[in-house]
Motif scaffolding. Structure first.
Motif, PDB file in Angstrom:
ATOM      1  N   HIS A 109      33.324  38.723  35.204  1.00 57.37           N
ATOM      2  CA  HIS A 109      32.699  39.730  36.063  1.00 57.37           C
ATOM      3  C   HIS A 109      31.175  39.642  36.085  1.00 57.37           C
ATOM      4  CE1 HIS A 109      36.345  41.663  37.278  1.00 57.37           C
ATOM      5  NE2 HIS A 109      36.738  41.788  36.028  1.00 57.37           N
ATOM      6  N   GLU A 110      30.564  39.331  34.952  1.00 53.51           N
ATOM      7  CA  GLU A 110      29.099  39.270  34.892  1.00 53.51           C
ATOM      8  C   GLU A 110      28.535  38.233  35.849  1.00 53.51           C
ATOM      9  OE1 GLU A 110      30.913  38.037  31.949  1.00 53.51           O
ATOM     10  OE2 GLU A 110      31.485  40.130  31.714  1.00 53.51           O
ATOM     11  N   ALA A 111      29.250  37.142  36.048  1.00 58.02           N
ATOM     12  CA  ALA A 111      28.765  36.041  36.883  1.00 58.02           C
ATOM     13  C   ALA A 111      28.752  36.387  38.371  1.00 58.02           C
ATOM     14  CB  ALA A 111      29.629  34.801  36.667  1.00 58.02           C
ATOM     15  N   HIS A 112      29.497  37.406  38.770  1.00 56.55           N
ATOM     16  CA  HIS A 112      29.604  37.734  40.187  1.00 56.55           C
ATOM     17  C   HIS A 112      28.714  38.900  40.592  1.00 56.55           C
ATOM     18  CE1 HIS A 112      32.699  34.797  40.095  1.00 56.55           C
ATOM     19  NE2 HIS A 112      33.293  35.459  39.133  1.00 56.55           N
ATOM     20  N   GLY A 113      27.991  39.459  39.640  1.00 54.74           N
ATOM     21  CA  GLY A 113      27.049  40.531  39.928  1.00 54.74           C
ATOM     22  C   GLY A 113      27.735  41.853  40.232  1.00 54.74           C
ATOM     23  N   GLY A 114      26.965  42.917  40.135  1.00 53.27           N
ATOM     24  CA  GLY A 114      27.518  44.237  40.383  1.00 53.27           C
ATOM     25  C   GLY A 114      28.508  44.621  39.312  1.00 53.27           C
ATOM     26  N   THR A 115      29.555  45.319  39.709  1.00 47.29           N
ATOM     27  CA  THR A 115      30.615  45.734  38.788  1.00 47.29           C
ATOM     28  C   THR A 115      31.940  45.216  39.336  1.00 47.29           C
ATOM     29  OG1 THR A 115      31.085  47.799  39.977  1.00 47.29           O
ATOM     30  CG2 THR A 115      29.345  47.874  38.276  1.00 47.29           C
ATOM     31  N   PRO A 116      33.018  45.260  38.540  1.00 47.85           N
ATOM     32  CA  PRO A 116      34.310  44.830  39.083  1.00 47.85           C
ATOM     33  C   PRO A 116      34.703  45.616  40.340  1.00 47.85           C
ATOM     34  CG  PRO A 116      34.442  44.943  36.713  1.00 47.85           C
ATOM     35  CD  PRO A 116      33.105  45.530  37.097  1.00 47.85           C
ATOM     36  N   ALA A 117      34.372  46.912  40.395  1.00 48.97           N
ATOM     37  CA  ALA A 117      34.721  47.737  41.551  1.00 48.97           C
ATOM     38  C   ALA A 117      33.765  47.533  42.727  1.00 48.97           C
ATOM     39  CB  ALA A 117      34.740  49.205  41.165  1.00 48.97           C
ATOM     40  N   ARG A 118      32.536  47.105  42.446  1.00 49.05           N
ATOM     41  CA  ARG A 118      31.532  46.884  43.502  1.00 49.05           C
ATOM     42  C   ARG A 118      30.818  45.553  43.265  1.00 49.05           C
ATOM     43  NH1 ARG A 118      29.786  53.013  43.352  1.00 49.05           N
ATOM     44  NH2 ARG A 118      31.320  53.765  44.837  1.00 49.05           N
ATOM     45  N   PRO A 119      31.527  44.451  43.507  1.00 47.07           N
ATOM     46  CA  PRO A 119      30.913  43.132  43.266  1.00 47.07           C
ATOM     47  C   PRO A 119      29.831  42.813  44.294  1.00 47.07           C
ATOM     48  CG  PRO A 119      33.018  42.851  44.345  1.00 47.07           C
ATOM     49  CD  PRO A 119      32.889  44.318  44.040  1.00 47.07           C
ATOM     50  N   GLU A 120      28.823  42.064  43.850  1.00 48.63           N
ATOM     51  CA  GLU A 120      27.782  41.587  44.771  1.00 48.63           C
ATOM     52  C   GLU A 120      28.233  40.324  45.493  1.00 48.63           C
ATOM     53  OE1 GLU A 120      24.309  41.071  42.352  1.00 48.63           O
ATOM     54  OE2 GLU A 120      24.105  43.222  41.991  1.00 48.63           O
ATOM     55  N   ARG A 121      29.059  39.498  44.818  1.00 47.61           N
ATOM     56  CA  ARG A 121      29.594  38.268  45.397  1.00 47.61           C
ATOM     57  C   ARG A 121      31.109  38.241  45.149  1.00 47.61           C
ATOM     58  NH1 ARG A 121      25.227  37.559  42.786  1.00 47.61           N
ATOM     59  NH2 ARG A 121      26.118  36.821  40.850  1.00 47.61           N
ATOM     60  N   ALA A 122      31.814  37.587  46.068  1.00 46.17           N
ATOM     61  CA  ALA A 122      33.268  37.496  45.951  1.00 46.17           C
ATOM     62  C   ALA A 122      33.663  36.724  44.693  1.00 46.17           C
ATOM     63  CB  ALA A 122      33.843  36.813  47.186  1.00 46.17           C
ATOM     64  N   TYR A 123      34.787  37.107  44.114  1.00 45.78           N
ATOM     65  CA  TYR A 123      35.341  36.391  42.959  1.00 45.78           C
ATOM     66  C   TYR A 123      36.859  36.445  43.020  1.00 45.78           C
ATOM     67  CZ  TYR A 123      36.172  40.991  40.819  1.00 45.78           C
ATOM     68  OH  TYR A 123      36.609  42.272  40.564  1.00 45.78           O
ATOM     69  N   ALA A 124      37.521  35.572  42.262  1.00 40.08           N
ATOM     70  CA  ALA A 124      38.978  35.493  42.242  1.00 40.08           C
ATOM     71  C   ALA A 124      39.476  35.685  40.813  1.00 40.08           C
ATOM     72  CB  ALA A 124      39.431  34.144  42.763  1.00 40.08           C
ATOM     73  N   LEU A 125      40.345  36.663  40.605  1.00 38.81           N
ATOM     74  CA  LEU A 125      40.899  36.954  39.279  1.00 38.81           C
ATOM     75  C   LEU A 125      42.394  36.632  39.267  1.00 38.81           C
ATOM     76  CD1 LEU A 125      40.746  38.152  36.417  1.00 38.81           C
ATOM     77  CD2 LEU A 125      41.122  40.397  37.452  1.00 38.81           C
ATOM     78  N   PRO A 126      42.801  35.605  38.507  1.00 33.64           N
ATOM     79  CA  PRO A 126      44.220  35.258  38.434  1.00 33.64           C
ATOM     80  C   PRO A 126      44.934  36.001  37.296  1.00 33.64           C
ATOM     81  CG  PRO A 126      42.925  33.532  37.391  1.00 33.64           C
ATOM     82  CD  PRO A 126      41.949  34.578  37.885  1.00 33.64           C
ATOM     83  N   THR A 127      46.154  36.407  37.578  1.00 30.07           N
ATOM     84  CA  THR A 127      47.045  36.969  36.565  1.00 30.07           C
ATOM     85  C   THR A 127      48.406  36.300  36.738  1.00 30.07           C
ATOM     86  OG1 THR A 127      47.742  38.802  37.996  1.00 30.07           O
ATOM     87  CG2 THR A 127      45.853  39.205  36.524  1.00 30.07           C
ATOM     88  N   ALA A 128      49.222  36.364  35.722  1.00 35.19           N
ATOM     89  CA  ALA A 128      50.551  35.752  35.803  1.00 35.19           C
ATOM     90  C   ALA A 128      51.543  36.582  35.011  1.00 35.19           C
ATOM     91  CB  ALA A 128      50.504  34.324  35.266  1.00 35.19           C
ATOM     92  N   ARG A 129      52.803  36.387  35.327  1.00 33.90           N
ATOM     93  CA  ARG A 129      53.896  37.005  34.573  1.00 33.90           C
ATOM     94  C   ARG A 129      54.949  35.924  34.339  1.00 33.90           C
ATOM     95  NH1 ARG A 129      53.575  42.296  33.994  1.00 33.90           N
ATOM     96  NH2 ARG A 129      55.732  42.501  33.366  1.00 33.90           N
ATOM     97  N   ILE A 130      55.454  35.881  33.130  1.00 35.37           N
ATOM     98  CA  ILE A 130      56.613  35.043  32.805  1.00 35.37           C
ATOM     99  C   ILE A 130      57.589  35.980  32.126  1.00 35.37           C
ATOM    100  CG2 ILE A 130      57.515  33.073  31.524  1.00 35.37           C
ATOM    101  CD1 ILE A 130      54.723  31.817  31.670  1.00 35.37           C
ATOM    102  N   GLY A 131      58.734  36.213  32.777  1.00 38.87           N
ATOM    103  CA  GLY A 131      59.664  37.202  32.260  1.00 38.87           C
ATOM    104  C   GLY A 131      58.949  38.540  32.104  1.00 38.87           C
ATOM    105  N   PRO A 132      59.089  39.212  30.970  1.00 38.23           N
ATOM    106  CA  PRO A 132      58.467  40.528  30.790  1.00 38.23           C
ATOM    107  C   PRO A 132      56.994  40.478  30.372  1.00 38.23           C
ATOM    108  CG  PRO A 132      59.762  39.992  28.861  1.00 38.23           C
ATOM    109  CD  PRO A 132      59.992  38.873  29.862  1.00 38.23           C
TER     110      PRO A 132
END
Length: 192
Positions: A109-132
């Motif tokens: 988050h720090e690299a994209h500026g602003g806050t996670p809710a109000r970013p200064e630049r676009a960013y992509a956050l990946p998440t995954a699930r395997i089973g539970p």
């Protein structure tokens, strides 16, 4: 074989070729490494691929791309069964900035500026699930959107290239592969 039989055979072969051409191509295989254990390394072809565009008034806009190796739904959360997996990438944009083709990295988050809710630049956050089990990726890598069509029957095409090499506290993680997802929802949301 007489001339009319050859002509009929030619028509049948041409119709069969056309019918094959109308079907969607088989989804590309994705590779997910969520940890060091054998059951945290999965290769799958998405059975469900969809994208959602969410407008979060006063905050930011998100394009969520979900790729699931099982029958998932855009209407409600469907967890993967044992041994099944899904990858969701949330591409966050500053409010009012529409998604467009390009490469969006996950560098923390720090690299994209602003806050996670109000970013200064676009960013992509990946998440995954395997089973539970759920996994949030440490910084490393990106998603490239090669095609972004935001119409009612739009599609989002791209390439996953997330990679975290691991460190003393976290195992290596990666998500890689080409994808194509249909846009299933677009609009305002009260919360992310």
């Amino acid at each position: 074989m007489v001339a009319w039989e050859r002509a009929l055979l030619g028509v049948v072969v041409a119709m069969a070729s056309l019918a094959r051409g109308c079907h969607a191509p088989e989804a590309a295989e994705l590779e997910l490494v969520a940890g060091a254990a054998d059951d945290e390394r999965v290769r799958f072809r998405p059975e469900a691929s969809f994208a959602e565009l969410l407008r979060l008034p006063g905050e930011h806009d998100e394009l969520r791309v979900t790729l699931a190796g099982y029958e998932a739904s855009c209407e409600r959360f469907v967890p993967p069964g044992p041994g099944r997996a899904s990858i969701t990438v949330t591409v966050a944009f500053p409010a009012g900035v529409d998604p467009k083709p390009g490469t969006y990295s996950w560098a923390g988050h720090e690299a994209h500026g602003g806050t996670p809710a109000r970013p200064e630049r676009a960013y992509a956050l990946p998440t995954a699930r395997i089973g539970p089990r759920g996994y949030v990726f440490p910084p490393g890598g990106s998603i490239t959107l090669t095609a972004v069509e935001l119409s009612a029957r739009g599609r989002i095409d791209g390439l996953l290239a997330f990679s975290f090499p691991g460190d003393a506290s976290h195992p290596a993680m990666s998500a890689a592969g080409r994808f194509s997802a249909r846009l299933c929802r677009a609009g305002e949301s009260a919360s992310p």
